[in-house]
Design a protein around this motif. Structure first.
Motif, PDB file in Angstrom:
ATOM      1  N   HIS A 108      61.406   0.791 -16.184  1.00  0.00           N
ATOM      2  CA  HIS A 108      62.570   0.501 -17.022  1.00  0.00           C
ATOM      3  C   HIS A 108      63.428   1.749 -17.221  1.00  0.00           C
ATOM      4  N   MET A 109      62.775   2.870 -17.539  1.00  0.00           N
ATOM      5  CA  MET A 109      63.537   4.086 -17.803  1.00  0.00           C
ATOM      6  C   MET A 109      64.214   4.618 -16.538  1.00  0.00           C
ATOM      7  N   ALA A 110      63.552   4.518 -15.397  1.00  0.00           N
ATOM      8  CA  ALA A 110      64.175   4.960 -14.140  1.00  0.00           C
ATOM      9  C   ALA A 110      65.430   4.141 -13.859  1.00  0.00           C
ATOM     10  N   ALA A 111      65.353   2.835 -14.087  1.00  0.00           N
ATOM     11  CA  ALA A 111      66.520   1.984 -13.867  1.00  0.00           C
ATOM     12  C   ALA A 111      67.623   2.307 -14.870  1.00  0.00           C
ATOM     13  N   THR A 123      53.398   1.530 -16.727  1.00  0.00           N
ATOM     14  CA  THR A 123      54.179   1.481 -15.485  1.00  0.00           C
ATOM     15  C   THR A 123      55.499   0.767 -15.699  1.00  0.00           C
ATOM     16  N   ARG A 124      55.482  -0.339 -16.420  1.00  0.00           N
ATOM     17  CA  ARG A 124      56.732  -1.060 -16.692  1.00  0.00           C
ATOM     18  C   ARG A 124      57.716  -0.179 -17.456  1.00  0.00           C
ATOM     19  N   PRO A 147      68.152  -7.631 -12.563  1.00  0.00           N
ATOM     20  CA  PRO A 147      67.774  -7.109 -11.246  1.00  0.00           C
ATOM     21  C   PRO A 147      67.692  -5.589 -11.209  1.00  0.00           C
ATOM     22  N   ASP A 148      68.438  -4.917 -12.074  1.00  0.00           N
ATOM     23  CA  ASP A 148      68.472  -3.463 -12.052  1.00  0.00           C
ATOM     24  C   ASP A 148      67.607  -2.809 -13.126  1.00  0.00           C
ATOM     25  N   THR A 149      67.354  -3.509 -14.214  1.00  0.00           N
ATOM     26  CA  THR A 149      66.591  -2.928 -15.311  1.00  0.00           C
ATOM     27  C   THR A 149      65.460  -3.871 -15.710  1.00  0.00           C
ATOM     28  N   PRO A 150      64.228  -3.561 -15.328  1.00  0.00           N
ATOM     29  CA  PRO A 150      63.101  -4.421 -15.694  1.00  0.00           C
ATOM     30  C   PRO A 150      62.958  -4.500 -17.216  1.00  0.00           C
ATOM     31  N   PHE A 151      62.541  -5.662 -17.686  1.00  0.00           N
ATOM     32  CA  PHE A 151      62.352  -5.855 -19.120  1.00  0.00           C
ATOM     33  C   PHE A 151      61.274  -4.922 -19.655  1.00  0.00           C
ATOM     34  N   PHE A 210      65.884  -4.177 -27.521  1.00  0.00           N
ATOM     35  CA  PHE A 210      65.215  -4.027 -26.244  1.00  0.00           C
ATOM     36  C   PHE A 210      65.948  -4.862 -25.213  1.00  0.00           C
ATOM     37  N   ALA A 211      65.955  -4.348 -23.977  1.00  0.00           N
ATOM     38  CA  ALA A 211      66.778  -4.946 -22.938  1.00  0.00           C
ATOM     39  C   ALA A 211      66.042  -6.063 -22.231  1.00  0.00           C
ATOM     40  N   ALA A 212      66.757  -7.132 -21.935  1.00  0.00           N
ATOM     41  CA  ALA A 212      66.188  -8.206 -21.129  1.00  0.00           C
ATOM     42  C   ALA A 212      66.090  -7.747 -19.679  1.00  0.00           C
TER      43      ALA A 212
END
Length: 269
Positions: A52-55, A47-48, A11-15, A6-8
């Motif tokens: 995340h997926m949009a980013a 929502t998170r 600024p571009d990709t929310p955790f 899972f990604a931390a």
């Protein structure tokens, strides 16, 4: 089964901490121009996840918090008057279609029923958005994606999604994370130490298992994060749980007292 990475937060990709294969399903749905329906309780990460997926996909995201007064015009757009002239202003759904973005309708069942009419031609193989007031019919580009969510626990006969509408979507069901995953989320989001985080996660799970208290919604991961944030900032742990975890769940004094008994049992004090 291998452990999922899972990604931390950046600024571009929310955790976002995956619970299962939801990210994989979302990617396949986007690639194949399929709309997605997300079902789950308040504060479980719906929502998170979409953010995340949009980013990750590099698509602009238009989020609409649906409510009783939300109309089709609020989504599509309307004529406005300014500087002595009338001009057309796109709504968030129209902007998402034009830009090949993702339009996310949060708690879609709260919106007025005429919004469903607008969504139908975008959520089947036509993928079009007719704009009656301008005479346009927009063809959604391949990058456009429609995502809706709702909380099944709030559904009733008057506010529910029709089966004929649900069957237009690829469905994802979210729940609260397993304790180990929730611990990862809280530590990453707040920086609270692992020992205290374990206590908060245990507390939240005990509160979720309560059956003899008048609680409409279970303690969400969002509330756990709020409590952890206060504690990390130096606030008293018991008071933090009272204000961030207990008080938001009920207005009934007896119920609140019962929840505080659980807080004291887990945290002491």
């Amino acid at each position: 089964m291998p452990t999922q990475a899972f990604a931390a937060a950046t600024p571009d990709t929310p955790f976002y901490r995956p619970q299962g294969r939801e990210a994989e399903v979302f990617r396949h749905a986007h690639r194949n121009q399929l709309p997605v329906l997300i079902k789950g309780p308040t504060g479980c990460g719906k929502t998170r996840f979409v953010e995340h997926m949009a980013a990750e996909l590099g698509r602009p995201l238009y989020t609409v918090a649906c409510h009783d007064d939300l109309s089709a015009a609020d989504l599509v757009g309307r004529h406005l008057i300014g500087d002595g002239a009338t001009y057309w202003s796109d709504g968030p759904l129209t902007r998402a279609v034009r830009e090949g973005g993702i339009c996310y309708l949060d708690e879609v069942v709260e919106a007025r029923k005429d919004t469903t009419v607008v969504l139908h031609p975008l959520s089947d193989d036509r993928r079009i958005l007719p704009i009656d007031r301008t005479g346009e019919t927009l063809q959604a580009p391949p990058e456009f994606m429609l995502v809706v969510s709702y909380n099944p626990g709030y559904q009733n006969l008057l506010k529910g999604m029709k089966t004929s509408t649900r069957q237009r979507f690829v469905g994802l069901r979210f729940g609260f994370p397993e304790p180990a995953a929730e611990r990862d989320i809280v530590v990453t989001e707040t920086g609270l130490d692992a020992e205290r985080t374990d206590q908060l996660v245990e507390l939240a799970n005990r509160m979720r298992r309560l059956e003899d208290h008048d609680i409409e919604e279970a303690a969400s991961t969002r509330l756990v994060v709020h409590a952890a944030t206060l504690i990390r900032d130096g606030f008293d742990p018991v008071a933090a749980c009272e204000n961030a975890l207990v008080e938001p769940l009920s207005d009934d004094v007896e119920t609140l007292d019962g929840l505080m008994e659980v807080v004291h049992a887990v945290l002491g004090g």
